[in-house]
Design a protein around this motif. Structure first.
Motif, short mmCIF file in Angstrom:
data_model
loop_
_atom_site.label_atom_id
_atom_site.label_comp_id
_atom_site.label_asym_id
_atom_site.label_seq_id
_atom_site.Cartn_x
_atom_site.Cartn_y
_atom_site.Cartn_z
N LYS A 149 0.88 -1.00 -0.14
CA LYS A 149 0.42 -0.10 0.12
C LYS A 149 1.10 0.90 -0.32
O LYS A 149 0.52 2.15 -0.46
CB LYS A 149 -0.66 -0.07 1.02
CG LYS A 149 -1.97 0.81 0.98
CD LYS A 149 -3.11 1.07 0.36
CE LYS A 149 -3.66 2.20 0.62
NZ LYS A 149 -4.45 1.93 -0.99
N SER A 150 1.77 1.55 0.49
CA SER A 150 2.50 2.47 0.84
C SER A 150 3.56 2.33 -0.37
O SER A 150 3.71 3.17 -1.06
CB SER A 150 4.22 1.86 1.77
OG SER A 150 3.41 2.41 3.29
N SER A 152 2.71 2.16 -3.37
CA SER A 152 1.53 1.73 -4.62
C SER A 152 1.08 3.71 -4.45
O SER A 152 1.13 4.29 -5.15
CB SER A 152 0.67 1.35 -4.29
OG SER A 152 1.02 -0.27 -4.34
N HIS A 153 0.79 4.33 -3.52
CA HIS A 153 1.41 5.42 -2.81
C HIS A 153 2.40 6.19 -3.61
O HIS A 153 1.64 7.28 -4.54
CB HIS A 153 0.71 5.38 -1.33
CG HIS A 153 0.09 6.92 -1.51
ND1 HIS A 153 -0.82 7.14 -2.01
CD2 HIS A 153 0.35 8.15 -0.97
CE1 HIS A 153 -1.77 8.82 -1.81
NE2 HIS A 153 -0.57 9.40 -1.41
#
Length: 191
Positions: A149-150, A152-153
């Motif tokens: 998630k990190s 990807s952001h």
């Protein structure tokens, strides 16, 4: 006020990530490293200056790759690129006194304070533009479920591709084959 005093004021007295550009951060770091009184031994000073010289290559035209902590960096080096691990930035931000601002920045996005503070710090640094521009991102799922998630952001923030290697929890023959195929796929993507 001299350059050294300005650097100390900006980084130590009134740290504000909005006022610190990437190049200025490295220049200020170099300025802070100059006085011998900051070091207990000569070897400490030599090590810190070597770390600075290594770090500034990320900002001087060398192609960097944002990596997670347990990424097989041999892949990155094989292509003549420099791995830039993002998680240690949390410790660097804390030592510069800007971690509260970086963490506060991510709270504006409704990112939970329960989420890894190392990841929140590098997300905040990326949002403020304090990081070099990477060629791409290469991360693994090893040791941290939040990495996908990190990263990807961050990939979205810097408009660069993310290559992700999923590391299984077990190391049986099938899982090793699975991991090896993902590494081969990542190498093919980089080529």
């Amino acid at each position: 006020m001299g350059l050294e005093e300005k650097a100390k004021e900006i980084l130590l007295c009134r740290p504000d990530p909005k006022k610190i550009s990437r190049g200025a951060m490295m220049t200020m770091l170099q300025t802070l490293l100059q006085p011998a009184k900051l070091f207990g031994t000569r070897s400490e000073k030599r090590f810190t200056i070597a770390a600075y010289n290594h770090g500034r290559r990320f900002f001087k035209g060398k192609r960097s790759v944002f990596t997670s902590l347990f990424t097989p960096v041999e892949i990155v080096y094989a292509f003549g690129l420099l791995p830039f691990p993002l998680e240690p930035l949390g410790a660097l931000a804390a030592s510069f006194g800007i971690a509260p601002q970086l963490l506060g920045e991510t709270e504006k996005w409704w990112l939970s304070t329960d989420f890894c503070s190392f990841h929140r710090a590098f997300l905040g640094a990326c949002n403020y533009g304090l990081l070099p521009q990477p060629s791409f991102l290469l991360a693994t799922s090893h040791a941290c479920d939040g990495t996908m998630k990190s990263f990807s952001h961050v990939a979205h923030l810097v408009s660069k591709p993310l290559l992700f290697i999923d590391i299984p929890y077990r190391s049986k023959k099938a899982e090793v084959k699975y991991t090896a195929s993902q590494i081969r796929d990542s190498v093919s993507e980089i080529e």
